[in-house]
Design a protein around this motif. Sequence first.
Motif, PDB file in Angstrom:
ATOM      1  N   ASN A  98      34.058  39.664  36.477  1.00  0.00           N
ATOM      2  CA  ASN A  98      33.920  38.216  36.515  1.00  0.00           C
ATOM      3  C   ASN A  98      33.580  37.707  37.909  1.00  0.00           C
ATOM      4  O   ASN A  98      33.009  36.619  38.053  1.00  0.00           O
ATOM      5  CB  ASN A  98      35.191  37.542  35.995  1.00  0.00           C
ATOM      6  CG  ASN A  98      35.273  37.594  34.482  1.00  0.00           C
ATOM      7  OD1 ASN A  98      34.307  37.295  33.791  1.00  0.00           O
ATOM      8  ND2 ASN A  98      36.413  38.004  33.960  1.00  0.00           N
ATOM      9  N   ASP A 123      39.330  41.368  39.710  1.00  0.00           N
ATOM     10  CA  ASP A 123      38.545  41.087  38.509  1.00  0.00           C
ATOM     11  C   ASP A 123      37.058  41.182  38.872  1.00  0.00           C
ATOM     12  O   ASP A 123      36.348  40.187  38.979  1.00  0.00           O
ATOM     13  CB  ASP A 123      38.893  39.683  37.983  1.00  0.00           C
ATOM     14  CG  ASP A 123      38.245  39.384  36.636  1.00  0.00           C
ATOM     15  OD1 ASP A 123      37.515  40.254  36.118  1.00  0.00           O
ATOM     16  OD2 ASP A 123      38.461  38.273  36.120  1.00  0.00           O
ATOM     17  N   LYS A 144      38.211  35.900  42.444  1.00  0.00           N
ATOM     18  CA  LYS A 144      38.326  36.938  41.419  1.00  0.00           C
ATOM     19  C   LYS A 144      38.230  38.324  42.034  1.00  0.00           C
ATOM     20  O   LYS A 144      38.880  39.271  41.581  1.00  0.00           O
ATOM     21  CB  LYS A 144      37.260  36.722  40.336  1.00  0.00           C
ATOM     22  CG  LYS A 144      37.517  35.482  39.491  1.00  0.00           C
ATOM     23  CD  LYS A 144      36.511  35.340  38.366  1.00  0.00           C
ATOM     24  CE  LYS A 144      36.760  34.048  37.584  1.00  0.00           C
ATOM     25  NZ  LYS A 144      38.090  34.030  36.947  1.00  0.00           N
TER      26      LYS A 144
END
Length: 308
Positions: free
Chosen positions: A196, A193, A188
């Motif tokens: 997360n 991201d 991630k």
Amino acid sequence: MYELLSKRIKNASGEPEVFLYNSFPQAFRNQVFYILGDVLNPYTTYDENLWDILEENFCREKGLKGMGYDKLHKGYGESSIEQYFRESNDTDFLDAIDYFFHIIDKKLRTLKPEYIYDYDADAAVSDAIIELNYRFKQHNLGYEFINSQIITIDSTLLHEMAVKPALKVLFEEGFEGAEDEIRKAYEKRRKGDNKNAILEAGKAFESTMKTICDKQGYTYDKAKDTAQKLISILENNGFYPSYMNAHLTSIRTTLETGLPVVRNKVSGHGQGNQVIAISDEFTDYALHLAASNILFLVRLYRSQKRNT
């Protein structure tokens, strides 16, 4: 004179470690060429062509006569570099982008094109480097352009000393859940991201302690116990060896005020009406902190297992 990337890596490790990470798809090669064009094309006129200059200088460093269709002569500039990006092997391609971006980072920030008066050269170079690093992550390539040169991500000290050993020991000791979660965290992170990524790192940290409790037979609530509670359970069950009592307070403080707080304050609760942006630096800190703590705990478990 410039020491090319393939030489730097070989000199540092004794073998060409770069070959372990190279697999540059054509899409990435095309994207790098576009990025380079964004920077060089404003300087390309009838009497000024930085493509030609870059080709000539790179050929000198690499010991080539030319980069394009006519390998015996220089002077085709943009088309030669485009062909080289498309057809060269991975090591030669990486040498080229390392050298070209080193030059534009060092030389073009203060050099304005002759016929574009409002051109912000410094911003253009910065944008090019940001996009290059984004493309590395987009294609899951283990490189980053930092301090005017490309480095392998695995060459960073924390990755070598914490992340890789943590993954290895998790696999060897049967901590499958935590291993899967820490891998997801870094996946991630590569995709940008960040929120997360931190959540997955927190899960991996907690899963490590839960697995230790399972393997050691410690009682805990699988559904409710969080990192802080699990740390207390390990301490109360004497998981820490007696000779570490003098350091127990500092170790526990690191575990309790490090990753658990990072996770709870940044990713574990609602963000309200405001979208929270988590910086790459903060995310990398959280992930490396998780890996370091996981490595410590599993090595401690392994040591105790051997002594029983």
